[in-house]
Design an enzyme around this catalytic site. Structure first.
Site, PDB file in Angstrom:
ATOM      1  N   VAL A 280       6.685 -81.406  37.154  1.00 12.60           N
ATOM      2  CA  VAL A 280       5.544 -81.509  36.237  1.00 12.60           C
ATOM      3  C   VAL A 280       4.248 -81.693  37.013  1.00 12.60           C
ATOM      4  O   VAL A 280       3.206 -81.133  36.679  1.00 12.60           O
ATOM      5  CB  VAL A 280       5.755 -82.673  35.235  1.00 12.60           C
ATOM      6  CG1 VAL A 280       4.494 -82.904  34.403  1.00 12.60           C
ATOM      7  CG2 VAL A 280       6.940 -82.391  34.336  1.00 12.60           C
ATOM      8  N   ALA A 281       4.294 -82.511  38.060  1.00 13.46           N
ATOM      9  CA  ALA A 281       3.101 -82.759  38.866  1.00 13.46           C
ATOM     10  C   ALA A 281       2.654 -81.511  39.624  1.00 13.46           C
ATOM     11  O   ALA A 281       1.457 -81.306  39.863  1.00 13.46           O
ATOM     12  CB  ALA A 281       3.373 -83.889  39.847  1.00 13.46           C
ATOM     13  N   ILE A 283       2.933 -78.368  38.665  1.00 12.23           N
ATOM     14  CA  ILE A 283       2.465 -77.283  37.804  1.00 12.23           C
ATOM     15  C   ILE A 283       1.004 -77.524  37.414  1.00 12.23           C
ATOM     16  O   ILE A 283       0.664 -78.595  36.907  1.00 12.23           O
ATOM     17  CB  ILE A 283       3.326 -77.169  36.533  1.00 12.23           C
ATOM     18  CG1 ILE A 283       4.767 -76.802  36.902  1.00 12.23           C
ATOM     19  CG2 ILE A 283       2.761 -76.136  35.577  1.00 12.23           C
ATOM     20  CD1 ILE A 283       5.734 -76.882  35.757  1.00 12.23           C
ATOM     21  N   GLU A 285      -1.364 -77.626  34.992  1.00 12.19           N
ATOM     22  CA  GLU A 285      -1.406 -77.548  33.539  1.00 12.19           C
ATOM     23  C   GLU A 285      -2.716 -76.951  33.005  1.00 12.19           C
ATOM     24  O   GLU A 285      -2.743 -76.290  31.977  1.00 12.19           O
ATOM     25  CB  GLU A 285      -1.206 -78.939  32.918  1.00 12.19           C
ATOM     26  CG  GLU A 285       0.179 -79.524  33.098  1.00 12.19           C
ATOM     27  CD  GLU A 285       0.281 -80.351  34.372  1.00 12.19           C
ATOM     28  OE1 GLU A 285      -0.633 -80.239  35.208  1.00 12.19           O
ATOM     29  OE2 GLU A 285       1.265 -81.092  34.517  1.00 12.19           O
ATOM     30  N   ASP A 327     -18.727 -36.897  35.187  1.00 11.44           N
ATOM     31  CA  ASP A 327     -19.486 -35.659  35.331  1.00 11.44           C
ATOM     32  C   ASP A 327     -20.311 -35.384  34.076  1.00 11.44           C
ATOM     33  O   ASP A 327     -20.848 -34.312  33.893  1.00 11.44           O
ATOM     34  CB  ASP A 327     -18.552 -34.480  35.621  1.00 11.44           C
ATOM     35  CG  ASP A 327     -17.616 -34.204  34.454  1.00 11.44           C
ATOM     36  OD1 ASP A 327     -17.424 -35.106  33.635  1.00 11.44           O
ATOM     37  OD2 ASP A 327     -17.081 -33.083  34.380  1.00 11.44           O
TER      38      ASP A 327
END
Length: 352
Positions: A280-281, A283, A285, A327
Protein backbone atom coordinates in the site's frame (compact mmCIF):
# COMPACT_ATOMS: atom_id res chain seq x y z
CA UNK A 1 -26.09 3.99 -58.89
CA UNK A 2 -23.82 6.58 -60.57
CA UNK A 3 -26.33 9.38 -61.01
CA UNK A 4 -23.73 11.72 -62.49
CA UNK A 5 -23.71 9.43 -65.55
CA UNK A 6 -27.47 9.92 -66.04
CA UNK A 7 -29.36 12.83 -67.57
CA UNK A 8 -31.84 14.82 -65.46
CA UNK A 9 -34.77 12.96 -67.04
CA UNK A 10 -33.18 9.55 -66.46
CA UNK A 11 -32.42 10.47 -62.84
CA UNK A 12 -36.01 11.59 -62.21
CA UNK A 13 -37.34 8.37 -63.75
CA UNK A 14 -34.97 6.25 -61.67
CA UNK A 15 -36.02 8.01 -58.47
CA UNK A 16 -39.74 8.10 -59.29
CA UNK A 17 -39.91 11.89 -59.12
CA UNK A 18 -41.18 14.75 -61.27
CA UNK A 19 -38.74 17.39 -62.54
CA UNK A 20 -41.32 20.14 -62.09
CA UNK A 21 -43.59 19.11 -59.22
CA UNK A 22 -41.31 16.88 -57.17
CA UNK A 23 -42.84 14.18 -54.97
CA UNK A 24 -46.51 13.86 -54.05
CA UNK A 25 -47.79 12.77 -50.64
CA UNK A 26 -47.90 9.05 -51.45
CA UNK A 27 -44.38 9.12 -52.96
CA UNK A 28 -43.04 10.99 -49.91
CA UNK A 29 -44.47 8.37 -47.55
CA UNK A 30 -43.14 5.48 -49.66
CA UNK A 31 -39.67 7.04 -49.90
CA UNK A 32 -39.52 7.74 -46.17
CA UNK A 33 -40.53 4.16 -45.34
CA UNK A 34 -37.97 2.73 -47.78
CA UNK A 35 -34.93 4.90 -46.99
CA UNK A 36 -35.69 6.25 -43.51
CA UNK A 37 -34.98 9.75 -42.17
CA UNK A 38 -32.21 11.95 -43.50
CA UNK A 39 -30.09 11.70 -40.36
CA UNK A 40 -26.85 10.08 -39.34
CA UNK A 41 -27.17 7.02 -37.15
CA UNK A 42 -25.48 7.44 -33.83
CA UNK A 43 -23.25 4.77 -32.39
CA UNK A 44 -24.61 3.06 -29.29
CA UNK A 45 -23.69 5.11 -26.26
CA UNK A 46 -22.73 3.71 -22.90
CA UNK A 47 -24.93 4.63 -19.98
CA UNK A 48 -23.57 6.87 -17.23
CA UNK A 49 -23.16 3.84 -14.98
CA UNK A 50 -21.14 1.91 -17.60
CA UNK A 51 -18.91 4.97 -18.17
CA UNK A 52 -18.36 5.16 -14.42
CA UNK A 53 -17.38 1.48 -14.24
CA UNK A 54 -14.95 1.88 -17.17
CA UNK A 55 -13.01 4.39 -15.09
CA UNK A 56 -11.97 1.47 -12.86
CA UNK A 57 -10.38 -0.60 -15.64
CA UNK A 58 -7.00 1.12 -15.40
CA UNK A 59 -4.34 -1.28 -14.00
CA UNK A 60 -3.19 1.29 -11.44
CA UNK A 61 -6.75 1.78 -10.17
CA UNK A 62 -7.23 -1.99 -9.91
CA UNK A 63 -4.04 -2.32 -7.86
CA UNK A 64 -5.22 0.47 -5.54
CA UNK A 65 -8.61 -1.17 -5.01
CA UNK A 66 -7.09 -4.57 -4.33
CA UNK A 67 -4.64 -3.04 -1.84
CA UNK A 68 -7.44 -1.19 -0.06
CA UNK A 69 -9.63 -4.31 0.22
CA UNK A 70 -6.77 -6.54 1.39
CA UNK A 71 -5.69 -3.92 3.92
CA UNK A 72 -9.14 -3.83 5.53
CA UNK A 73 -9.43 -7.62 5.56
CA UNK A 74 -6.04 -8.06 7.21
CA UNK A 75 -6.52 -5.30 9.80
CA UNK A 76 -10.07 -3.88 10.14
CA UNK A 77 -8.82 -1.24 12.58
CA UNK A 78 -6.67 0.35 9.86
CA UNK A 79 -9.65 1.39 7.73
CA UNK A 80 -8.76 5.08 7.40
CA UNK A 81 -6.01 4.46 4.84
CA UNK A 82 -8.31 2.20 2.81
CA UNK A 83 -11.03 4.85 2.93
CA UNK A 84 -8.61 7.49 1.64
CA UNK A 85 -7.64 5.21 -1.26
CA UNK A 86 -11.30 4.62 -2.15
CA UNK A 87 -12.05 8.37 -1.99
CA UNK A 88 -9.11 9.11 -4.31
CA UNK A 89 -10.29 6.47 -6.79
CA UNK A 90 -13.88 7.75 -6.69
CA UNK A 91 -12.76 11.35 -7.28
CA UNK A 92 -10.73 10.20 -10.27
CA UNK A 93 -13.72 8.32 -11.74
CA UNK A 94 -16.16 11.20 -11.14
CA UNK A 95 -13.84 13.73 -12.79
CA UNK A 96 -13.37 11.50 -15.84
CA UNK A 97 -17.10 10.86 -16.32
CA UNK A 98 -17.97 14.52 -15.69
CA UNK A 99 -15.52 15.78 -18.31
CA UNK A 100 -16.68 13.28 -20.94
CA UNK A 101 -20.33 14.14 -20.26
CA UNK A 102 -19.62 17.86 -20.70
CA UNK A 103 -17.83 17.21 -23.99
CA UNK A 104 -20.73 15.11 -25.29
CA UNK A 105 -23.23 17.84 -24.40
CA UNK A 106 -21.16 20.36 -26.33
CA UNK A 107 -20.98 18.02 -29.34
CA UNK A 108 -24.76 17.50 -29.22
CA UNK A 109 -25.25 21.26 -29.23
CA UNK A 110 -22.99 21.58 -32.27
CA UNK A 111 -24.92 18.79 -33.98
CA UNK A 112 -28.16 20.72 -33.53
CA UNK A 113 -26.58 23.79 -35.07
CA UNK A 114 -25.47 21.76 -38.11
CA UNK A 115 -28.99 20.48 -38.85
CA UNK A 116 -30.68 23.36 -40.73
CA UNK A 117 -33.94 23.35 -42.62
CA UNK A 118 -34.18 22.54 -46.31
CA UNK A 119 -36.20 24.12 -49.14
CA UNK A 120 -37.89 21.56 -51.37
CA UNK A 121 -40.54 21.48 -54.06
CA UNK A 122 -43.39 19.10 -53.25
CA UNK A 123 -46.65 18.84 -55.21
CA UNK A 124 -45.42 21.78 -57.26
CA UNK A 125 -45.06 24.07 -54.23
CA UNK A 126 -41.92 25.32 -52.52
CA UNK A 127 -41.93 24.40 -48.82
CA UNK A 128 -39.41 24.59 -45.97
CA UNK A 129 -38.94 21.38 -43.97
CA UNK A 130 -36.42 20.07 -41.40
CA UNK A 131 -33.44 18.52 -43.17
CA UNK A 132 -34.18 15.20 -41.43
CA UNK A 133 -37.46 14.97 -43.40
CA UNK A 134 -35.82 15.26 -46.83
CA UNK A 135 -36.61 12.17 -48.93
CA UNK A 136 -34.99 10.47 -51.91
CA UNK A 137 -36.60 12.04 -54.99
CA UNK A 138 -37.23 15.44 -53.41
CA UNK A 139 -36.52 18.52 -55.50
CA UNK A 140 -33.99 20.45 -53.42
CA UNK A 141 -33.90 24.22 -53.95
CA UNK A 142 -30.38 25.59 -53.42
CA UNK A 143 -29.50 29.27 -52.91
CA UNK A 144 -26.37 31.12 -51.83
CA UNK A 145 -25.73 30.62 -48.12
CA UNK A 146 -27.67 27.34 -47.88
CA UNK A 147 -26.18 24.23 -46.34
CA UNK A 148 -27.06 21.33 -48.62
CA UNK A 149 -29.25 18.84 -46.75
CA UNK A 150 -28.45 15.69 -48.73
CA UNK A 151 -26.58 14.28 -51.72
CA UNK A 152 -28.39 15.27 -54.92
CA UNK A 153 -28.11 15.38 -58.73
CA UNK A 154 -28.13 18.94 -60.09
CA UNK A 155 -30.87 19.47 -62.68
CA UNK A 156 -30.74 23.29 -62.84
CA UNK A 157 -27.69 25.44 -62.18
CA UNK A 158 -27.44 29.22 -62.46
CA UNK A 159 -23.81 30.11 -61.69
CA UNK A 160 -24.11 27.60 -58.84
CA UNK A 161 -20.94 27.29 -56.77
CA UNK A 162 -20.50 24.98 -53.75
CA UNK A 163 -17.80 24.84 -51.07
CA UNK A 164 -16.89 21.14 -50.81
CA UNK A 165 -13.75 21.58 -48.68
CA UNK A 166 -15.31 19.47 -45.88
CA UNK A 167 -15.28 16.45 -48.22
CA UNK A 168 -12.50 17.05 -50.75
CA UNK A 169 -10.19 19.47 -48.96
CA UNK A 170 -10.23 21.86 -51.92
CA UNK A 171 -10.42 25.42 -50.62
CA UNK A 172 -12.00 26.99 -53.71
CA UNK A 173 -15.73 26.61 -54.45
CA UNK A 174 -16.70 24.21 -57.24
CA UNK A 175 -18.91 25.46 -60.07
CA UNK A 176 -21.77 23.04 -60.70
CA UNK A 177 -23.57 22.10 -63.92
CA UNK A 178 -26.63 20.08 -64.89
CA UNK A 179 -25.22 18.11 -67.86
CA UNK A 180 -24.45 14.42 -67.39
CA UNK A 181 -20.84 13.31 -67.08
CA UNK A 182 -19.41 10.29 -68.87
CA UNK A 183 -17.18 7.66 -67.29
CA UNK A 184 -15.95 6.99 -63.79
CA UNK A 185 -15.35 10.18 -61.82
CA UNK A 186 -13.81 10.91 -58.42
CA UNK A 187 -15.88 12.75 -55.85
CA UNK A 188 -14.26 16.12 -56.57
CA UNK A 189 -14.96 15.76 -60.32
CA UNK A 190 -18.68 14.97 -59.99
CA UNK A 191 -19.65 18.52 -60.94
CA UNK A 192 -23.31 17.71 -61.52
CA UNK A 193 -23.69 16.41 -57.95
CA UNK A 194 -23.99 18.27 -54.65
CA UNK A 195 -23.30 16.68 -51.28
CA UNK A 196 -24.69 16.87 -47.77
CA UNK A 197 -22.98 19.23 -45.28
CA UNK A 198 -21.44 21.36 -48.03
CA UNK A 199 -22.48 24.99 -48.56
CA UNK A 200 -23.66 26.94 -51.57
CA UNK A 201 -21.46 30.04 -51.81
CA UNK A 202 -22.83 31.60 -55.01
CA UNK A 203 -25.71 31.32 -57.47
CA UNK A 204 -28.73 29.08 -57.21
CA UNK A 205 -29.99 25.77 -58.48
CA UNK A 206 -32.34 22.81 -58.16
CA UNK A 207 -31.25 19.24 -57.47
CA UNK A 208 -32.87 15.81 -57.16
CA UNK A 209 -32.05 14.09 -53.87
CA UNK A 210 -30.40 10.75 -54.64
CA UNK A 211 -29.60 9.46 -51.13
CA UNK A 212 -30.24 10.29 -47.49
CA UNK A 213 -28.75 9.64 -44.06
CA UNK A 214 -25.93 7.13 -43.88
CA UNK A 215 -25.98 6.61 -47.67
CA UNK A 216 -24.72 10.16 -48.20
CA UNK A 217 -20.99 10.71 -48.66
CA UNK A 218 -20.75 12.32 -45.22
CA UNK A 219 -22.74 9.36 -43.84
CA UNK A 220 -20.16 6.95 -45.21
CA UNK A 221 -17.44 8.91 -43.40
CA UNK A 222 -19.48 8.81 -40.18
CA UNK A 223 -19.88 5.04 -40.57
CA UNK A 224 -16.11 4.57 -40.92
CA UNK A 225 -15.50 6.67 -37.83
CA UNK A 226 -18.09 4.78 -35.77
CA UNK A 227 -16.68 1.40 -36.78
CA UNK A 228 -13.02 2.32 -36.36
CA UNK A 229 -11.04 0.77 -33.55
CA UNK A 230 -10.45 2.95 -30.52
CA UNK A 231 -6.79 3.83 -30.35
CA UNK A 232 -4.75 4.14 -27.17
CA UNK A 233 -3.04 7.47 -26.55
CA UNK A 234 0.69 7.75 -25.66
CA UNK A 235 -0.24 8.83 -22.12
CA UNK A 236 -2.43 5.76 -21.61
CA UNK A 237 0.40 3.53 -22.86
CA UNK A 238 2.87 5.13 -20.42
CA UNK A 239 0.45 4.89 -17.47
CA UNK A 240 -0.24 1.23 -18.27
CA UNK A 241 3.50 0.53 -18.40
CA UNK A 242 4.07 2.32 -15.08
CA UNK A 243 1.14 0.47 -13.50
CA UNK A 244 2.48 -2.87 -14.70
CA UNK A 245 5.98 -2.16 -13.38
CA UNK A 246 4.63 -0.98 -10.01
CA UNK A 247 2.32 -3.97 -9.75
CA UNK A 248 5.03 -6.53 -10.51
CA UNK A 249 7.55 -4.85 -8.20
CA UNK A 250 5.04 -4.61 -5.34
CA UNK A 251 4.14 -8.29 -5.61
CA UNK A 252 7.77 -9.34 -5.83
CA UNK A 253 8.84 -7.19 -2.86
CA UNK A 254 5.86 -8.32 -0.79
CA UNK A 255 6.70 -11.97 -1.44
CA UNK A 256 10.34 -11.39 -0.48
CA UNK A 257 9.41 -9.44 2.69
CA UNK A 258 6.82 -12.04 3.65
CA UNK A 259 9.40 -14.79 3.22
CA UNK A 260 12.03 -12.93 5.26
CA UNK A 261 9.55 -12.19 8.06
CA UNK A 262 8.54 -15.83 8.20
CA UNK A 263 12.18 -16.91 8.17
CA UNK A 264 12.82 -14.52 11.06
CA UNK A 265 10.15 -16.26 13.12
CA UNK A 266 7.26 -13.82 12.77
CA UNK A 267 3.72 -15.22 12.65
CA UNK A 268 1.94 -15.72 9.33
CA UNK A 269 -0.69 -13.02 9.99
CA UNK A 270 1.84 -10.43 11.16
CA UNK A 271 4.13 -11.17 8.23
CA UNK A 272 1.21 -10.83 5.84
CA UNK A 273 0.19 -7.49 7.41
CA UNK A 274 3.72 -6.17 6.99
CA UNK A 275 3.82 -7.24 3.34
CA UNK A 276 0.42 -5.64 2.60
CA UNK A 277 1.37 -2.42 4.40
CA UNK A 278 4.52 -2.24 2.28
CA UNK A 279 2.49 -2.75 -0.90
CA UNK A 280 0.00 0.00 0.00
CA UNK A 281 2.84 2.38 0.85
CA UNK A 282 4.62 1.68 -2.45
CA UNK A 283 1.58 2.45 -4.62
CA UNK A 284 1.24 6.14 -5.62
CA UNK A 285 -2.41 6.61 -4.66
CA UNK A 286 -2.53 10.21 -5.86
CA UNK A 287 -1.07 9.57 -9.33
CA UNK A 288 -4.39 8.78 -11.03
CA UNK A 289 -6.13 11.80 -9.50
CA UNK A 290 -3.27 14.19 -10.26
CA UNK A 291 -3.20 13.06 -13.90
CA UNK A 292 -6.98 13.48 -14.20
CA UNK A 293 -6.94 16.95 -12.65
CA UNK A 294 -4.07 18.13 -14.87
CA UNK A 295 -5.82 16.82 -18.00
CA UNK A 296 -9.09 18.50 -16.90
CA UNK A 297 -7.26 21.82 -16.62
CA UNK A 298 -5.93 21.25 -20.14
CA UNK A 299 -9.43 20.54 -21.46
CA UNK A 300 -10.74 23.72 -19.83
CA UNK A 301 -8.03 25.76 -21.53
CA UNK A 302 -8.87 24.13 -24.87
CA UNK A 303 -12.55 25.08 -24.46
CA UNK A 304 -11.52 28.72 -24.06
CA UNK A 305 -9.93 28.43 -27.50
CA UNK A 306 -13.13 26.92 -29.00
CA UNK A 307 -11.79 23.35 -29.06
CA UNK A 308 -13.84 20.49 -27.65
CA UNK A 309 -11.98 17.43 -26.34
CA UNK A 310 -14.12 14.42 -25.53
CA UNK A 311 -11.55 12.08 -23.99
CA UNK A 312 -9.20 13.43 -21.34
CA UNK A 313 -6.04 11.57 -22.54
CA UNK A 314 -6.48 13.17 -25.99
CA UNK A 315 -5.33 16.50 -24.53
CA UNK A 316 -1.87 15.08 -23.88
CA UNK A 317 -1.76 13.59 -27.38
CA UNK A 318 -2.63 16.95 -28.92
CA UNK A 319 -0.04 18.65 -26.73
CA UNK A 320 2.63 16.23 -27.96
CA UNK A 321 2.19 17.36 -31.58
CA UNK A 322 5.00 19.58 -32.80
CA UNK A 323 4.36 19.57 -36.56
CA UNK A 324 1.12 19.04 -38.50
CA UNK A 325 1.68 18.11 -42.16
CA UNK A 326 -1.04 18.79 -44.73
CA UNK A 327 -1.31 19.53 -48.44
CA UNK A 328 -4.55 21.50 -47.97
CA UNK A 329 -5.10 25.00 -46.67
CA UNK A 330 -8.82 25.77 -46.64
CA UNK A 331 -9.54 22.65 -44.60
CA UNK A 332 -7.31 23.71 -41.70
CA UNK A 333 -7.98 27.44 -41.77
CA UNK A 334 -11.13 29.50 -42.05
CA UNK A 335 -10.65 29.55 -45.82
CA UNK A 336 -10.49 33.34 -45.74
CA UNK A 337 -7.85 35.76 -46.97
CA UNK A 338 -7.27 38.38 -44.27
CA UNK A 339 -5.18 41.54 -44.38
CA UNK A 340 -2.56 41.41 -41.62
CA UNK A 341 -0.20 44.24 -42.58
CA UNK A 342 -0.48 47.47 -44.54
CA UNK A 343 2.52 48.93 -46.34
CA UNK A 344 2.73 52.66 -47.05
CA UNK A 345 5.42 54.68 -48.81
CA UNK A 346 7.01 55.71 -45.52
CA UNK A 347 6.50 52.82 -43.16
CA UNK A 348 4.96 49.46 -42.45
CA UNK A 349 1.82 49.61 -40.32
CA UNK A 350 0.54 46.53 -38.49
CA UNK A 351 -3.19 46.04 -38.07
CA UNK A 352 -2.73 43.93 -34.94
Amino acid sequence: MKFYNLSSEETAKELGSDLLKGLDESAIKASFEKYGPNALKEAKKDSLFIKFLKEFTDPLIIILLVAAVVSVIVDPHEWIESLIILVVVLINAILGVYQEANAEKALEALKQLSSPNAKVIRNGEKVVIPSSEVCVGDLLVIEAGDYIASDARVIEAYQLQVDESALTGESLPVEKMSDKIEGEQALGDQKNMVFASTMCTYGRGVALVTSVGMENEVGKIADMLQNSEETVTPLQIKLTQISSVIGVMCIAICVVVFGLEMFDGMGVLDAFKTAVALAVAAIPEGLATVVTIVLSIGVTKMVKHNSIVRKLPSVETLGSCTVICSDKTGTLTQNKMTVTNVYTVSEKESLF
